[in-house]
Design a protein around this motif. Structure first.
Motif, PDB file in Angstrom:
ATOM      1  N   ARG A  63       0.839  -1.212   0.000  1.00 25.37           N
ATOM      2  CA  ARG A  63       0.000   0.000   0.000  1.00 25.37           C
ATOM      3  C   ARG A  63       0.868   1.254   0.000  1.00 25.37           C
ATOM      4  O   ARG A  63       0.595   2.213  -0.722  1.00 25.37           O
ATOM      5  CB  ARG A  63      -0.939   0.017   1.217  1.00 25.37           C
ATOM      6  N   GLU A  64       1.927   1.252   0.820  1.00 28.13           N
ATOM      7  CA  GLU A  64       2.806   2.416   0.888  1.00 28.13           C
ATOM      8  C   GLU A  64       3.521   2.649  -0.441  1.00 28.13           C
ATOM      9  O   GLU A  64       3.523   3.770  -0.964  1.00 28.13           O
ATOM     10  CB  GLU A  64       3.828   2.245   2.007  1.00 28.13           C
ATOM     11  N   ALA A  67       1.086   3.943  -2.994  1.00 31.45           N
ATOM     12  CA  ALA A  67       0.732   5.352  -2.746  1.00 31.45           C
ATOM     13  C   ALA A  67       1.859   6.276  -3.195  1.00 31.45           C
ATOM     14  O   ALA A  67       1.601   7.328  -3.800  1.00 31.45           O
ATOM     15  CB  ALA A  67       0.415   5.565  -1.265  1.00 31.45           C
ATOM     16  N   ASP A 148      -2.418   4.820   5.943  1.00 27.15           N
ATOM     17  CA  ASP A 148      -2.756   5.589   4.752  1.00 27.15           C
ATOM     18  C   ASP A 148      -2.485   7.067   4.978  1.00 27.15           C
ATOM     19  O   ASP A 148      -2.883   7.646   5.984  1.00 27.15           O
ATOM     20  CB  ASP A 148      -4.229   5.368   4.378  1.00 27.15           C
TER      21      ASP A 148
END
Length: 163
Positions: A63-64, A67, A148
């Motif tokens: 996810r990081e 992003a 997030d």
């Protein structure tokens, strides 16, 4: 009790001091083509860079990195920074790294730390773990975990270094 805490406190202070100012140790990594890369040579031609330890099985890591990928070209244009993603997948799973990188379209330099030698020598306990390095090669910030939006901390720190 105090006798037990003193060595622990001393070790903790040494680790904090190392993480705050040290450069990367001479540990052999591999690039995605299998060529050796010495971690002590990681640099960005005098500009700040980020090293992100990740694993293909680590959902917060992915996810990081995803992003960051969305804003990475803008960050590079603005500051000249670069990101080096270091997979800590074990050797038997290293073959999963290139397909993941290609599928995600990541433009990062990706290296393999299949034995976790660099990870251990840097005191990294869990992934994701990010180090922010100034243009002289000094580690100026690091953190573990990802929530997030926390990638904004990275660019804020990079901006401070490039002002």
């Amino acid at each position: 009790m105090k006798q037990l805490l003193r060595p622990l406190a001393a070790a903790f202070m040494m680790a904090v001091a190392f993480a705050a100012s040290a450069q990367f140790p001479s540990v052999q990594l591999k690039n995605l083509d299998g060529k050796p890369v010495d971690a002590s040579t990681l640099s960005n031609d005098g500009k700040p860079f980020v090293v992100s330890f990740f694993a293909t099985w680590c959902k917060p890591c992915l996810r990081e990195l995803k992003a960051i990928a969305e804003v990475y070209p803008d960050w590079q244009d603005e500051t000249g920074m670069k990101l080096i993603a270091i997979s800590v997948d074990e050797a038997q799973n290293a073959s999963k790294v290139r397909p993941l990188v290609d599928a995600q379209g990541w433009e990062y330099e990706v290296l393999l730390d299949s034995n976790s030698d660099l990870m251990r020598s840097m005191g990294v306990q869990m992934v994701p773990h990010v180090f922010i390095i100034d243009g002289k090669g000094n580690i100026v910030d690091n953190r573990s975990g990802y929530t997030d939006g926390s990638e904004t901390h990275i660019i804020e720190k990079i901006r401070e270094l490039t002002e």
